[in-house]
Design an enzyme around this catalytic site. Sequence first.
Site, mmCIF file in Angstrom:
data_model
loop_
_atom_site.group_PDB
_atom_site.id
_atom_site.type_symbol
_atom_site.label_atom_id
_atom_site.label_comp_id
_atom_site.label_asym_id
_atom_site.label_seq_id
_atom_site.Cartn_x
_atom_site.Cartn_y
_atom_site.Cartn_z
ATOM 1 N N TYR A 236 0.792 -1.267 0.148
ATOM 2 C CA TYR A 236 0.244 0.170 -0.027
ATOM 3 C C TYR A 236 0.910 1.125 0.184
ATOM 4 O O TYR A 236 0.600 2.060 -0.887
ATOM 5 C CB TYR A 236 -1.026 0.023 1.250
ATOM 6 C CG TYR A 236 -1.650 1.453 1.510
ATOM 7 C CD1 TYR A 236 -2.352 2.110 0.567
ATOM 8 C CD2 TYR A 236 -1.378 1.992 2.832
ATOM 9 C CE1 TYR A 236 -3.081 3.078 0.718
ATOM 10 C CE2 TYR A 236 -2.086 3.003 3.056
ATOM 11 C CZ TYR A 236 -2.813 3.464 2.267
ATOM 12 O OH TYR A 236 -3.393 5.054 2.504
ATOM 13 N N LYS A 240 1.626 4.006 -3.064
ATOM 14 C CA LYS A 240 1.230 5.395 -2.893
ATOM 15 C C LYS A 240 2.381 6.216 -2.870
ATOM 16 O O LYS A 240 2.107 7.529 -3.747
ATOM 17 C CB LYS A 240 0.502 5.628 -1.297
ATOM 18 C CG LYS A 240 -0.759 5.067 -1.280
ATOM 19 C CD LYS A 240 -1.764 5.651 -2.043
ATOM 20 C CE LYS A 240 -2.269 6.795 -1.553
ATOM 21 N NZ LYS A 240 -3.355 7.510 -2.440
#
Length: 318
Positions: A236, A240
């Site tokens: 994640y 990002k």
Amino acid sequence: MDADSVVGYFRNKSILITGSTGFLGKVLVEKILRVQPDVKKLFLLIRAPNVESAKLRLQTEVTAKEIFQLLKKKHGVGFENFIEEKICPLAGDIMHEDFGLDSAQLRALCKDIDIIVNGAATTNFSERYDAAFDVNVLGAKNVCAFANKCTKLKMLLHVSTAYVAGEQEGLIPEKPFLMGETLRVGTHLDIESEINLIKEARRELRANCSTEKAEKKTMKELGLKRARHFGWPNTYVFTKAMGEMIMGHLRGRFLVVIIRPSIITSTLKEPFPGWMEGIRTIDSVMIGYAKQILPFFIGDLDLIIDVVSSFTNRKPVE
């Protein structure tokens, strides 16, 4: 800049918002409509096969939620008309070029949009690498490409996460990631190479006739492996961070603002205290405390926790 100036800035502005069906997206949509009802239009990009399906998702997953109760009370029987006047749902997806919109929609939007807020993301820490990359990296690329077509765009606001900083300790300066920058000394990140790596992994899995379960497991492991190789703890935050790099690299003549929130739990005051949706991350701990089934929580008293939450009608825990 004071709050009144911000509110005034949104008057007569057209705003495109991605991720509006998510927790943070709902809060943003409600807040804009409540504090600045003179906003010109909110265009909400919603994943749906057609406009009717997008409208249905808007009604059931956004405006029907409890967080809109103050607006409903304010407008009464005129609430639905107000929503229809101010919100335009768009059936599309940031994973597609031009969000999958037809040429007529695209031309009209590019002439009208003043502000873009990109809040769409997959936030699963252990998401399969290809899925996280498609949304958090390629999605950011498609948002930038669209933004560069908007003739009157003033600002692109991209929602990232504080955890792109990885597991660094101490004072961490708020500076943008440069293309190729990593958290591990001696490594260089090439996003195109990561795209090719994902494609190759997919080809191998299909050539071997892998089951869906095996494919999911392999792609999850690949994401975690690549993240840790470059110094990030999970897929994640790794994807990002790459999304931030894309934003900085492809930015046009407009202002790009990247915000990095930490854990988001419940509302503090507005539109009322304690609103939350679903149970994520630290939510289960706070719910346990609020219901008095968790009398204490073991932790290091020398550490600082950066979460502020609010609950109403809560009795003290003995």
